[in-house]
Design an enzyme around this catalytic site. Structure first.
Site, PDB file in Angstrom:
ATOM      1  N   GLY A 229       0.776  -1.236   0.000  1.00  0.00           N
ATOM      2  CA  GLY A 229       0.000   0.000   0.000  1.00  0.00           C
ATOM      3  C   GLY A 229       0.807   1.285   0.000  1.00  0.00           C
ATOM      4  O   GLY A 229       0.237   2.371   0.064  1.00  0.00           O
ATOM      5  N   GLU A 271       4.513  -6.401   1.859  1.00  0.00           N
ATOM      6  CA  GLU A 271       4.079  -7.006   0.597  1.00  0.00           C
ATOM      7  C   GLU A 271       3.591  -5.917  -0.347  1.00  0.00           C
ATOM      8  O   GLU A 271       2.430  -5.864  -0.725  1.00  0.00           O
ATOM      9  CB  GLU A 271       3.018  -8.097   0.836  1.00  0.00           C
ATOM     10  CG  GLU A 271       1.915  -7.683   1.760  1.00  0.00           C
ATOM     11  CD  GLU A 271       0.920  -8.801   2.084  1.00  0.00           C
ATOM     12  OE1 GLU A 271       1.314  -9.972   2.174  1.00  0.00           O
ATOM     13  OE2 GLU A 271      -0.259  -8.472   2.246  1.00  0.00           O
ATOM     14  N   GLY A 273       3.366  -3.798  -3.841  1.00  0.00           N
ATOM     15  CA  GLY A 273       3.369  -4.010  -5.278  1.00  0.00           C
ATOM     16  C   GLY A 273       3.702  -2.686  -5.969  1.00  0.00           C
ATOM     17  O   GLY A 273       4.778  -2.492  -6.531  1.00  0.00           O
ATOM     18  N   ARG A 274       2.771  -1.759  -5.823  1.00  0.00           N
ATOM     19  CA  ARG A 274       2.838  -0.488  -6.537  1.00  0.00           C
ATOM     20  C   ARG A 274       4.179   0.233  -6.438  1.00  0.00           C
ATOM     21  O   ARG A 274       4.751   0.638  -7.452  1.00  0.00           O
ATOM     22  CB  ARG A 274       1.738   0.431  -5.973  1.00  0.00           C
ATOM     23  CG  ARG A 274       1.499   1.699  -6.774  1.00  0.00           C
ATOM     24  CD  ARG A 274       0.473   2.598  -6.058  1.00  0.00           C
ATOM     25  NE  ARG A 274      -0.677   1.861  -5.600  1.00  0.00           N
ATOM     26  CZ  ARG A 274      -1.798   1.679  -6.309  1.00  0.00           C
ATOM     27  NH1 ARG A 274      -1.911   2.226  -7.482  1.00  0.00           N
ATOM     28  NH2 ARG A 274      -2.793   0.970  -5.804  1.00  0.00           N
ATOM     29  N   ARG A 309      -7.170   1.381 -14.679  1.00  0.00           N
ATOM     30  CA  ARG A 309      -7.192   2.172 -13.440  1.00  0.00           C
ATOM     31  C   ARG A 309      -7.585   3.627 -13.686  1.00  0.00           C
ATOM     32  O   ARG A 309      -8.171   4.263 -12.831  1.00  0.00           O
ATOM     33  CB  ARG A 309      -5.901   1.972 -12.642  1.00  0.00           C
ATOM     34  CG  ARG A 309      -4.794   2.916 -12.747  1.00  0.00           C
ATOM     35  CD  ARG A 309      -3.685   2.630 -11.714  1.00  0.00           C
ATOM     36  NE  ARG A 309      -3.967   3.173 -10.390  1.00  0.00           N
ATOM     37  CZ  ARG A 309      -3.867   4.455 -10.082  1.00  0.00           C
ATOM     38  NH1 ARG A 309      -3.471   5.337 -10.954  1.00  0.00           N
ATOM     39  NH2 ARG A 309      -4.144   4.877  -8.860  1.00  0.00           N
ATOM     40  N   CYS A 341     -15.916   1.569 -27.059  1.00  0.00           N
ATOM     41  CA  CYS A 341     -17.231   2.188 -27.182  1.00  0.00           C
ATOM     42  C   CYS A 341     -17.813   2.483 -25.816  1.00  0.00           C
ATOM     43  O   CYS A 341     -18.873   1.971 -25.443  1.00  0.00           O
ATOM     44  CB  CYS A 341     -18.148   1.291 -27.997  1.00  0.00           C
ATOM     45  SG  CYS A 341     -17.480   1.003 -29.634  1.00  0.00           S
TER      46      CYS A 341
HETATM   47  C1  LIG Z   1      -3.067  -5.454  -3.399  1.00  0.00           C
HETATM   48  C2  LIG Z   1      -2.375  -6.028  -2.236  1.00  0.00           C
HETATM   49  C3  LIG Z   1      -1.041  -5.730  -1.976  1.00  0.00           C
HETATM   50  C4  LIG Z   1      -0.238  -4.758  -2.799  1.00  0.00           C
HETATM   51  O1  LIG Z   1      -0.768  -3.497  -2.784  1.00  0.00           O
HETATM   52  P1  LIG Z   1       0.060  -2.262  -3.413  1.00  0.00           P
HETATM   53  O2  LIG Z   1      -0.882  -1.117  -3.252  1.00  0.00           O
HETATM   54  O3  LIG Z   1       0.326  -2.600  -4.815  1.00  0.00           O
HETATM   55  O4  LIG Z   1       1.299  -2.121  -2.613  1.00  0.00           O
HETATM   56  C5  LIG Z   1      -0.432  -6.358  -0.912  1.00  0.00           C
HETATM   57  N1  LIG Z   1      -1.095  -7.233  -0.132  1.00  0.00           N
HETATM   58  C6  LIG Z   1      -2.376  -7.544  -0.338  1.00  0.00           C
HETATM   59  C7  LIG Z   1      -3.027  -8.517   0.551  1.00  0.00           C
HETATM   60  C8  LIG Z   1      -3.064  -6.951  -1.392  1.00  0.00           C
HETATM   61  O5  LIG Z   1      -4.340  -7.261  -1.585  1.00  0.00           O
END
Ligand SMILES: *Cc1c(COP(=O)(O)O)cnc(C)c1O
Length: 420
Positions: A229, A271, A273-274, A309, A341
């Protein structure tokens, strides 16, 4: 102010001779440097590990790079587990954080020896019946009103994830009775959050729980996972999260709560991602049409089927660079669209750009996470290719573009279209 790109117009034009637009391109050098930065910031915590959230960029070539940088993976589905397996992630390098989980996914996670992170107290029995317990069990905590909601993920008490505090204590007690000896604790309460304090407070909250769990149940937690997050600076004027601030804040809290109570060592896991790949990916697209009606439109060969997004997240904003025109004044107001469309198919509305011409290359920034991963086939659009700009500066195809054959692959139907 224009962000600097890892490629020039000349390079991109040459890449486009081999791979037609639209495509995503990821900057390996920048991804590696960023991964190292995160690991370095948390070097004070022995056992610190980032489990990259596979859903953000589920390409095995990228996962392999992150593995080489010492990351694990965070999976939430069977296919994500298969990706992890294919790349060679082993046992506790895999975190399985899922919810509303089908039995076969628990079975696969257990087989791989992954850390299983349970989303509800009722999942204990479900897991035991379907897969049996792994060695190391973790629970996802939902702090409810204890924690103020973050803009995107919303208020914890309205979120579907995790166990309430009283359930959490019952769950660990139950696992203890069942003979489990290794435990972790998880929460994830933010998405695209830019305030470093938010993550320090999340760790704080978990450290407090670690102390309480130890006092009340006599269990030692092996790790806390503060989730993902961490946000990125999508909009001009926004600043990236200062990871050093996050790390220092968490370290201070660790010393006050964990070390002082003789509960160390505890590993800190994340954990994200972004923040790992988001800023280092670009959606590259060509201008197909210009249209002037009630507004001025720029029509790209990419659409929101490539980057949903922009339509899904109300405050989504992605910078657009028109290659070769970086230094020109943004004195034109455009809506930048795709060809779906639906009028939702806009990458930007009332965006100031330099004068755009047909054939120009438009680069959409910050699309290295939750970009290609969320692409879809609406209107019969085919998913685009993914390229890696390698650390040697070469463009390599890491996922080809879909073809009509891919679209028809799930249909048992005649292929008369082939002869047309
Ligand atoms: C989506 C998600 C993440 C990654 O979120 P980011 O915003 O990309 O950092 C990590 N853990 C869980 C459980 C998620 O659902």
């Amino acid at each position: 102010m224009e962000k600097t790109l890892p490629f020039t117009k000349k390079q991109m034009t040459s890449i486009m001779k081999r791979y037609p637009t639209p495509f995503y391109i990821y900057d390996e050098k920048a991804i590696r440097a960023n991964a190292r930065r995160l690991v370095r910031e948390f070097a004070w915590n022995e056992g610190f590990k980032e489990y990259f959230a596979v859903k953000a960029l589920p390409n095995p070539y990228i996962l392999k790079i992150l593995k080489e940088e010492g990351f694990g993976v965070d999976c939430s589905s069977l296919t994500e587990l298969l990706l992890a397996q294919a790349v060679g992630f082993k046992k506790e390098e895999i975190m399985f954080t899922s919810n509303d989980t089908p039995a076969k996914e628990f079975i696969k996670a257990k087989k791989l020896g992954a850390i299983i992170n349970l989303d509800d107290i009722s999942h204990i029995e479900f897991l035991e019946e379907n897969a049996g317990f792994p060695e190391l069990v973790c629970f996802r905590f939902n702090p409810g009103k204890l924690k103020k909601g973050n803009e995107i993920i919303g208020k914890p008490e309205e979120s579907k994830y995790g166990l309430k505090k009283d359930q959490l204590f019952k769950a660990y007690e139950l696992m203890k009775q069942k003979g489990i000896k290794r435990f972790g604790l998880h929460t994830m309460v933010a998405s695209n959050e830019l305030d470093p304090e938010y993550f320090v407070k999340t760790a704080d909250l978990l450290f407090d729980l670690v102390v309480e769990l130890s006092e009340k149940l006599g269990i030692r937690l092996e790790f806390i996972n503060i989730g993902g997050g961490i946000g990125i600076a999508y909009k001009p004027g926004q600043n990236a999260v200062d990871l050093s601030k996050v790390s220092k804040g968490i370290k201070k809290s660790y010393q006050q709560k964990i070390v002082r109570n003789h509960l160390d060592p505890i590993k800190i896991f994340m954990e994200n991602g972004r923040v790992i790949t988001g800023p280092y990916g670009y959606l590259v697209s060509s201008v197909l049409h210009k249209k002037n009606t009630y507004k001025e439109y720029i029509g790209l060969d990419a659409s929101i089927a490539d980057l949903v997004r922009v339509a899904l997240v109300p405050e989504a904003y992605h910078e657009i660079t028109v290659l070769g025109k970086e230094r020109l004044l943004g004195d034109h107001l455009y809506d930048v669209t795709g060809s779906l469309c639906t009028n939702l198919d806009k990458f930007a509305i009332d965006r100031k750009l330099p004068p755009v011409d047909i054939g120009d290359i438009a680069v959409i920034h910050n699309t290295g996470a939750h970009g290609h991963a969320m692409s879809f086939n609406y209107n019969g659009k085919l998913r685009c290719a993914e390229l890696l700009l390698t650390k040697e500066g070469k463009a390599e195809l890491i996922r080809r573009a879909e073809t009509p054959d891919d679209y028809f692959a799930t249909l048992d139907f005649n292929r008369s279209w082939r002869s047309i």
